[in-house]
Design an enzyme around this catalytic site. Structure first.
Site, PDB file in Angstrom:
ATOM      1  N   ARG A  61      23.865  30.417  -0.495  1.00  9.98           N
ATOM      2  CA  ARG A  61      23.684  29.574   0.553  1.00  9.98           C
ATOM      3  C   ARG A  61      22.942  28.382  -0.140  1.00  9.98           C
ATOM      4  O   ARG A  61      23.199  27.244   0.521  1.00  9.98           O
ATOM      5  CB  ARG A  61      23.053  30.083   1.567  1.00  9.98           C
ATOM      6  CG  ARG A  61      22.703  29.212   2.864  1.00  9.98           C
ATOM      7  CD  ARG A  61      22.540  30.009   3.906  1.00  9.98           C
ATOM      8  NE  ARG A  61      21.411  31.074   4.185  1.00  9.98           N
ATOM      9  CZ  ARG A  61      20.112  30.883   3.890  1.00  9.98           C
ATOM     10  NH1 ARG A  61      19.587  29.810   3.908  1.00  9.98           N
ATOM     11  NH2 ARG A  61      19.563  31.960   3.640  1.00  9.98           N
ATOM     12  N   ASP A 188      35.057   8.831   8.241  1.00 10.61           N
ATOM     13  CA  ASP A 188      35.651  10.214   8.042  1.00 10.61           C
ATOM     14  C   ASP A 188      36.943   9.600   7.341  1.00 10.61           C
ATOM     15  O   ASP A 188      37.600   8.686   7.891  1.00 10.61           O
ATOM     16  CB  ASP A 188      36.115  10.677   9.405  1.00 10.61           C
ATOM     17  CG  ASP A 188      36.720  11.869   9.410  1.00 10.61           C
ATOM     18  OD1 ASP A 188      37.310  12.060   8.402  1.00 10.61           O
ATOM     19  OD2 ASP A 188      36.841  12.630  10.350  1.00 10.61           O
TER      20      ASP A 188
HETATM   21  C1  LIG Z   1      39.965  13.314  11.229  1.00 10.76           C
HETATM   22  C2  LIG Z   1      39.568  14.479  11.216  1.00 10.76           C
HETATM   23  N1  LIG Z   1      38.214  14.807  10.949  1.00 10.76           N
HETATM   24  C3  LIG Z   1      37.518  16.105  11.001  1.00 10.76           C
HETATM   25  C4  LIG Z   1      38.345  17.280  11.425  1.00 10.76           C
HETATM   26  C5  LIG Z   1      37.658  18.509  11.955  1.00 10.76           C
HETATM   27  O1  LIG Z   1      37.963  19.191  10.681  1.00 10.76           O
HETATM   28  P1  LIG Z   1      37.978  20.881  10.469  1.00 10.76           P
HETATM   29  O2  LIG Z   1      39.053  21.249  11.352  1.00 10.76           O
HETATM   30  O3  LIG Z   1      38.295  21.212   9.000  1.00 10.76           O
HETATM   31  O4  LIG Z   1      36.650  21.240  11.031  1.00 10.76           O
HETATM   32  C6  LIG Z   1      39.603  16.999  11.777  1.00 10.76           C
HETATM   33  C7  LIG Z   1      40.585  18.254  12.297  1.00 10.76           C
HETATM   34  O5  LIG Z   1      41.657  18.006  12.739  1.00 10.76           O
HETATM   35  C8  LIG Z   1      40.105  15.862  11.723  1.00 10.76           C
HETATM   36  O6  LIG Z   1      41.452  15.459  12.006  1.00 10.76           O
END
Ligand SMILES: Cc1ncc(COP(=O)(O)O)c(C=O)c1O
Length: 396
Positions: A61, A188
């Site tokens: 962890r 993101d």
């Molecule tokens: C742009 C984006 N960010 C984050 C996520 C979340 O990712 P995870 O499904 O791996 O938790 C997604 C999931 O579809 C996504 O499309």
């Protein structure tokens, strides 16, 4: 050529391998360490490893070599100082918000076009911590500046290509605005990958990925990662140790292996997406085709400026006939599958109304431009003409 000058394509193949390197035999496929604990040769060394003054491993962890190899590779690919991997993309987003040190009463500025679950995370869990979210259209710089001036948010969070309408944000201008108001920037980068943009290089403080998508690339491993400036290192590691949302070593190995073919996969998927978008646009059977590089896309100039010839691997369609029309379309598809993800080798379709954006109110979806006819196609590695043909026949 020194290591720091390697191109992204070279780094994708090599970065992180040295973390699990052994002498004198070096396995060309990096080793997997499934162990949950590590015996340390002396109590003095264990003390230093636990303290963090000496790098090493004690308990999975707190760190695992296979996981660290993947996280380290991601930090290098994003030109970041630190990388920490998590069990999913959502865990990575939650960790990035924690790293931004939000306190009760602070505000968080979110793009209205964020992935639906990211908006839900803020409006459910983070509101319980006393963090108020403010939402703005990040393709409108005036709206973003107004939100910064009025709310003084401590952090902002956005994606460079919106999901599912694929609007492209002018990231450099947003970062400049954020800096002038002392607001941390979290991006993101799931849909764009470091091959299209490296947000940290453009000034973002923290970059998150759902590694489940293009990085892994085969739909068989869930994971996430946060990379960023070294000032965030302590809080990122603290989150992982205390929340425990760690990436498993087998998943880490698959995701690290996925990186090695990311350039060839993703570049081909982007080329396929453009090909499919152009074929579908020419057919005139759809109310609208969204693809960032199509000349009628509202942000295509911004897309060209930042991405050149790579427009991402998603095409979005506007299908006539509302929900019934979409259900019939999905049932008519033979080659294109129906699944709630992107980044696989298979082309997959998703209906935002019942999947990614089901928790948004009709009003919120209207503001984002998502209608009852909006369908997202995540393009895979099949022949693009086969995919276009399947989509066209499904409109019969
Ligand atoms: C742009 C984006 N960010 C984050 C996520 C979340 O990712 P995870 O499904 O791996 O938790 C997604 C999931 O579809 C996504 O499309």
């Amino acid at each position: 050529m020194t290591q720091s000058r390697w191109s992204l394509e070279t780094l994708l193949v090599h970065a992180g391998n040295d973390i699990v390197k052994t002498e004198p035999y070096f396995a060309t496929s990096p080793a997997i360490y499934p162990s949950t604990s590590f015996q340390v040769s002396s109590p003095e060394l264990l003390d230093q490893v636990m303290e963090g003054s000496v790098p090493g491993f004690s308990y999975a962890r707190h760190g695992n070599p296979t996981v660290q190899a993947f996280a380290h590779a991601m930090a290098r690919l994003e030109e970041a100082e630190v990388g920490v991997a998590t069990a999913s993309g959502m865990a990575a987003i939650d960790m990035a918000l924690y790293a931004a040190c939000l306190q009760p009463g602070d505000r968080l500025l979110l793009s209205q076009d964020l992935y639906g679950a990211s908006l839900n995370l803020a409006s459910t869990i983070w509101t319980q911590y006393g963090i108020r979210s403010v939402v703005a259209d990040f393709t409108d710089l005036t709206q973003v500046e107004d939100a910064l001036r009025i709310n003084h948010p401590k952090a902002m969070f956005f994606e460079m290509i919106s999901n599912p309408l694929l609007k492209v944000v002018d990231m450099s201008s947003i970062v400049e605005l954020a800096e002038s108001y002392g607001c941390q920037v979290i991006v993101d980068n799931t849909f764009t990958t470091p091959l299209m943009v490296q947000p940290g290089v453009l000034g973002a403080d923290l970059v998150v990925h759902s590694a489940t998508k293009y990085l892994g690339g085969h739909g068989d491993a869930m994971g996430g990662v946060v990379v960023g400036k070294s000032v965030y290192s302590e809080r990122l590691h603290q989150y992982l140790k205390l929340r425990g949302a760690v990436l498993g070593p087998f998943e880490a190995w698959l995701l690290h292996r996925g990186l090695k073919t990311l350039a060839v996969r993703f570049e081909r998927q982007c080329a396929n997406a453009l090909d499919i978008a152009e074929s579908l646009a020419a057919s005139e059977r759809f109310e609208r085709i969204y693809y960032p590089l199509l000349p009628d896309h509202p942000t295509h100039l911004t897309a060209r400026r930042y991405f050149g010839t790579m427009g991402g691997a998603v095409v979005t369609l506007e299908i006539p006939g509302g929900k019934d029309g979409v259900y019939q379309f999905i049932k008519n598809l033979h080659l294109v599958g129906s699944a709630t993800t992107v980044g696989d080798v298979y082309t997959l379709c998703l209906y935002p109304l019942i999947a990614s954006h089901r928790n948004q109110t009709p009003e919120e979806r209207r503001t984002m431009g998502i209608t009852e006819g909006t369908v997202r196609i995540a393009v895979g590695l099949e022949d693009p003409q086969d995919v276009a043909h399947d989509i066209l026949q499904a409109m019969k």
